[in-house]
Design an enzyme around this catalytic site. Sequence first.
Site, PDB file in Angstrom:
ATOM      1  N   ASP A 273     -44.970   4.619  95.404  1.00  0.00           N
ATOM      2  CA  ASP A 273     -45.049   5.906  95.851  1.00  0.00           C
ATOM      3  C   ASP A 273     -43.905   6.720  96.416  1.00  0.00           C
ATOM      4  O   ASP A 273     -43.170   6.381  97.351  1.00  0.00           O
ATOM      5  CB  ASP A 273     -46.173   6.073  97.038  1.00  0.00           C
ATOM      6  CG  ASP A 273     -46.645   7.500  97.564  1.00  0.00           C
ATOM      7  OD1 ASP A 273     -47.481   7.820  96.815  1.00  0.00           O
ATOM      8  OD2 ASP A 273     -45.917   8.003  98.547  1.00  0.00           O
ATOM      9  N   GLU A 314     -45.037   5.857  90.595  1.00  0.00           N
ATOM     10  CA  GLU A 314     -45.767   6.978  90.705  1.00  0.00           C
ATOM     11  C   GLU A 314     -44.927   8.371  90.656  1.00  0.00           C
ATOM     12  O   GLU A 314     -44.313   8.643  91.426  1.00  0.00           O
ATOM     13  CB  GLU A 314     -46.876   6.969  91.739  1.00  0.00           C
ATOM     14  CG  GLU A 314     -47.874   7.971  91.706  1.00  0.00           C
ATOM     15  CD  GLU A 314     -47.419   9.239  92.561  1.00  0.00           C
ATOM     16  OE1 GLU A 314     -47.978  10.333  92.375  1.00  0.00           O
ATOM     17  OE2 GLU A 314     -46.621   9.148  93.258  1.00  0.00           O
TER      18      GLU A 314
END
Length: 554
Positions: A273, A314
Amino acid sequence: MSTTRNDNGPMLNAYPDSMGHRLEDIIKVLKKPEFKDVFQSFYILPSIYNTDLDRGFSVIDYGINKELGSQEAIEALSDLGIDLKLDFILNHASVLSPQFQDLIKNGENSKYADFFINWNKFWEGCGEMTEEGYIKPDEKYIKDMFFRKPGLPILMVRMPDGKDVPYWNTFYQEVRYKRPDAADLIEAAGMQYLAATNLAERICSSLDEGKTPSEIDFAGYEEYKEDVVNYLEASRRYLGQMDLNIKSDLVWEHYRNTLKTLADYGAKIVRLDAFAYAPKEPGKKNFLNEPDTWDVLERVKDIANEYGLSLLPEIHATYGEGTYETIASKGYMTYDFFLPGLLIYTLENQSGKLLVDWAKELTEKNIRVVNMLGCHDGIPLLDLKGMLDEKEIQELIDTIVGRGGYVKDLHGQKNMYYQVNATYYSALGENDSKMLLARAIQMFMPGKPQVWYLDLFAGRNDHEAVAHAGVGGHKEINRTNLSSEMIEVALKNDVVKKQLELLRLRNTHPAFGFDSTLSAEANGFMLKLAWEKEGHRAELRANLRDYSYEIITD
């Protein structure tokens, strides 16, 4: 035990308390006969860790949150033949992390003095010092810089010596001041009791209005202002996500320890992330810096390989930028953030041409993706720029908003859309046939299908949750926590039972796999997707006009 045969079966996506109160409750659901051989993997969102904000994405430490799960529950997934995907937040850590708390306590003497990014040290020689105590970089250094929020990404942190020092803070921040009583002000400023009582009431009221200590009206008590303001500032508390300094050896030690911890939990896939924010240099946009970002990823990958972990970076970027292709070319899986909006477009326009073009691109370029319909965030739409034109994207936005969704602007910029927050079922007009066809198409698209729990149970937009969450609570529209009773009722519905059948087929039929062969055709409102592998074949024939489909297998 599972009878899973292919290598890219469906993956459940949920918070540990999305289906019941704890991860153990989800395990009970997965043990039901209806779920036998349905999922190959489970992506547990990061509130499974010790976290404070952003529903898990502000990590204090990577220990298991005992309120929401246990090591035994995680181990039970392996007994069900379900592997694990977990998050690693590369760019930041909570202000409540042991490292940041040590910094606040010990200042420059902290072991973690360079663990976070001292803004003034970073920009030294690149700007002018302001009266507030932070360097404002010259325009030439920040003109291309990507900002997640208004203003410079700074949190002013009070050090033990009383000085305020700015630290880099890309995402959320909140400063909280203690509400003093009379005794506090007597101790801090030597006031008489009645005066302290009156001033304490005024201070608490002002803080509740959002004023900072220096903005409070001290009329009648001016002689105490300096001592009281210093007292309030010295006792302030923080919430937020503080950026890590990837040039620190201790940060890389933290990265290694975290990846080892996730591997010990049994993770096979680690979602990275906010990785694109981690590398920073003066004069760069400090989002997806090149080649810095890829250098950092390779270094993280080397560590992950030691622990048998597959990385899933991501990032949201437009189709026209081609970032998805760059990630794939470097040997990583990537997210198919285009499919959710593209599928709605396909069903609303009753044409599968663009969908077929996208499926062919993925297979021809050997781009391995995790795809999805809904997720814990919104339905991505900014990503579609370059695949759809602005008019087509706006029509999608209008359609989903017309069905009860909320537009999420890009980092607060008005009229710069980013995503639409809605359940996928509601985005499709709460039409069972559309939901089933969307799921069937997802199962036949290239990649590893990720399934948001609420989509599986045909969840509707939860406007009550949004209202309860207050400002910034738009994402709660798609995060309804389901009780065991709600799940039992839903399992009797055809739209749920048929989705489970589709997932089971996708998980167990030997025609599917990353190395299978796809053929895709679109003819008017007819769509055909077929997979073949070692003599096995699974074919989807879809009618986009009446939202029906047929699956043929051998």
